[in-house]
Write a protein that holds these residues in place. Structure first.
Motif, PDB file in Angstrom:
ATOM      1  N   GLN A  46       0.838  -1.157  -0.204  1.00 19.57           N
ATOM      2  CA  GLN A  46       0.079   0.021   0.114  1.00 19.57           C
ATOM      3  C   GLN A  46       0.602   1.202   0.063  1.00 19.57           C
ATOM      4  O   GLN A  46       1.710   1.284   0.676  1.00 19.57           O
ATOM      5  CB  GLN A  46      -1.047  -0.122   1.117  1.00 19.57           C
ATOM      6  N   SER A  52       2.835   8.804  -2.110  1.00 15.83           N
ATOM      7  CA  SER A  52       2.405   8.865  -3.449  1.00 15.83           C
ATOM      8  C   SER A  52       2.633  10.438  -3.908  1.00 15.83           C
ATOM      9  O   SER A  52       3.048  10.621  -5.347  1.00 15.83           O
ATOM     10  CB  SER A  52       0.884   8.610  -3.868  1.00 15.83           C
ATOM     11  N   MET A  64       1.870   5.149 -12.000  1.00 13.72           N
ATOM     12  CA  MET A  64       1.105   4.803 -11.012  1.00 13.72           C
ATOM     13  C   MET A  64      -0.305   4.271 -11.358  1.00 13.72           C
ATOM     14  O   MET A  64      -0.945   3.465 -11.018  1.00 13.72           O
ATOM     15  CB  MET A  64       1.478   5.572  -9.810  1.00 13.72           C
ATOM     16  N   ALA A  65      -1.169   5.610 -12.035  1.00 15.41           N
ATOM     17  CA  ALA A  65      -2.444   5.170 -11.981  1.00 15.41           C
ATOM     18  C   ALA A  65      -2.647   4.021 -13.065  1.00 15.41           C
ATOM     19  O   ALA A  65      -3.642   3.268 -12.975  1.00 15.41           O
ATOM     20  CB  ALA A  65      -2.734   6.457 -12.835  1.00 15.41           C
ATOM     21  N   ALA A  68      -1.364   0.488 -10.727  1.00 12.59           N
ATOM     22  CA  ALA A  68      -1.871   0.418  -9.286  1.00 12.59           C
ATOM     23  C   ALA A  68      -3.391   0.324  -9.365  1.00 12.59           C
ATOM     24  O   ALA A  68      -4.111   0.102 -10.414  1.00 12.59           O
ATOM     25  CB  ALA A  68      -1.538   1.267  -8.395  1.00 12.59           C
ATOM     26  N   ARG A  70      -6.760   1.931  -7.215  1.00 15.42           N
ATOM     27  CA  ARG A  70      -7.063   3.144  -6.405  1.00 15.42           C
ATOM     28  C   ARG A  70      -8.245   2.604  -5.305  1.00 15.42           C
ATOM     29  O   ARG A  70      -9.386   2.662  -5.858  1.00 15.42           O
ATOM     30  CB  ARG A  70      -7.355   4.284  -7.274  1.00 15.42           C
ATOM     31  N   TYR A 103      -2.677   4.149  -3.122  1.00 17.69           N
ATOM     32  CA  TYR A 103      -2.661   3.219  -4.070  1.00 17.69           C
ATOM     33  C   TYR A 103      -2.654   1.921  -3.591  1.00 17.69           C
ATOM     34  O   TYR A 103      -1.832   1.922  -2.662  1.00 17.69           O
ATOM     35  CB  TYR A 103      -1.595   3.572  -5.030  1.00 17.69           C
TER      36      TYR A 103
END
Length: 400
Positions: A46, A52, A64-65, A68, A70, A103
């Motif tokens: 996490q 982040s 990251m988007a 990962a 959300r 994330y």
């Protein structure tokens, strides 16, 4: 002024993030990893807003988007019947509050995007450290294959079994917590019939707890199943585990946990270790960060986040001190040690709280979950998630 050359030992999450931060601060950085190929079997991790926001500054927002998940919320449930003990919103709520997402990653995905950001081909693999020598003009790292590297400073980011820490301060075994964790991944299609939301769910009960959440853009459900074990006698702190053994630990718990374990092909059994706070993090031109100096139990999901903060703070302290290494190291320790120690202590306290047997203490805990929040008060969350390691570092009055 001559550009400083930093040697970073350990290309895990903390070390690679630190190498990126140091390079952004203007240092020349060499990054060494003892394995011959970067690989991770730890599965999920996490990354909260305090980390982040830093990774976003490193240019990793889009990566990251994509890699990962959300999560929408964190939920605590009672072990036997699934009764919700407490819930806190993540998703838009936490991003709006702190300006950056929360994330869930597969560790391998996070390490991969960090390696790409630093320059995958620039990471020197197979560099197993055997010695450190330092003098007034620099520090030399010597490796098992007979090679060496010379720099102005050296950062030990090589984990709880840190060779850098051992070279600085001698051999000291970490403390076995009395708890072990089974970890693994279930392909999401195998648990689709459960209709699990994108939440991190914590089942708490007598002598253990069970956590699950989605990773890898939702392709896998990650689980961590923690139970108590009196001793750990094996030299390695992780083994390939038995799914049947894991399932036996949760007999009598909610049947959803058995369903998740039945969807897993393999599991790894990890002993959970930490240390008491180290009295020193630096010596001469060498500094430690992450698990090398403050390993913590995973009950606040802050191990990686605190290591990422360390690297950002160290880079900021160097830049703020005009790259005076002794001054920067004093500031780094003064800034980071109290915060990391507090998170260590809170993580250790949760190891007891999450495993309470049914009774008065358990009822008091559950009332706190319902009234105060499952991750502490708003003030505690703001202190943890609202912290900006790069911004705080230059404001510190250096200890001279």
């Amino acid at each position: 002024m001559k550009q400083l050359h930093a040697l970073v030992i350990g290309a895990g999450i903390g070390g690679t993030a630190a190498a990126i931060a140091l390079r952004r601060a203007g240092l020349d950085v060499s990054l060494f990893e003892q394995t011959v190929a970067q690989r991770e079997v730890g599965a999920g991790i996490q990354i909260s807003p305090n980390a982040s926001r830093l990774l976003g500054r490193y240019g990793l927002d889009e990566a990251m988007a994509q890699a990962a998940v959300r999560p929408s919320a964190v939920v605590f449930r009672r072990w036997q019947d699934g009764h919700v003990l407490g819930r806190e919103e993540l998703g838009d709520a936490i991003e709006n509050r702190y300006g950056t997402p929360y994330y869930h990653f597969h560790r391998a995905d996070l390490i991969s995007l960090l390696a790409d950001a630093f320059g995958r081909n620039e990471i020197e693999l197979g560099g197993r450290l055997v010695d450190i020598e330092q003098d007034e003009s620099g520090v030399t790292a010597r490796f098992e294959d007979g090679t060496s590297a010379r720099g102005d400073l050296l950062i030990g980011a090589d984990g709880i079994h840190s060779q850098v820490r051992e070279r600085l301060f001698g051999v000291e075994k970490p403390r076995f917590s009395g708890q072990i964790a089974y970890r693994g991944l279930a392909p999401s299609e195998r648990v689709a019939h459960l209709g699990l939301p994108l939440e991190v769910t914590n089942w708490v009960g007598p002598g253990g707890h069970f956590v699950h959440y989605f990773v890898s853009s939702g392709r896998f459900l990650n689980f961590v199943a923690v139970s108590e074990e009196a001793t750990w006698t094996r030299e390695q702190w992780s083994d390939r585990g038995s799914i049947d053994d894991a399932a036996k630990q949760y007999q009598g718990w909610h049947p959803q946990l058995a369903t998740i374990l039945g969807a897993v092909d393999e599991t790894f059994k990890w002993a959970l270790f930490d240390r008491n706070p180290l009295p020193e993090w630096t010596k001469g031109r060498v500094a430690l960060l992450g698990d090398a100096c403050h390993p913590m139990l995973p009950y606040m999901a802050q191990g990686a986040a605190q290591a990422i903060e360390d690297g950002a703070a160290l880079a900021a302290c160097l830049k703020h001190s005009d790259f005076d290494i002794p001054s920067a190291f004093r500031a780094y320790v003064a800034l980071r040690k109290p915060r990391a120690t507090e998170v260590q202590e809170r993580s250790r306290a949760n190891a007891t709280s999450f495993h309470l047997p049914d009774g008065p203490e358990q009822l008091d805990r559950d009332r706190l979950f319902a009234t105060r929040g499952v991750r502490g008060s708003s003030e505690a969350m703001n202190k943890l998630y609202g912290y900006d390691a790069e911004v705080v570092a230059p404001t510190l009055e250096e200890k001279r």
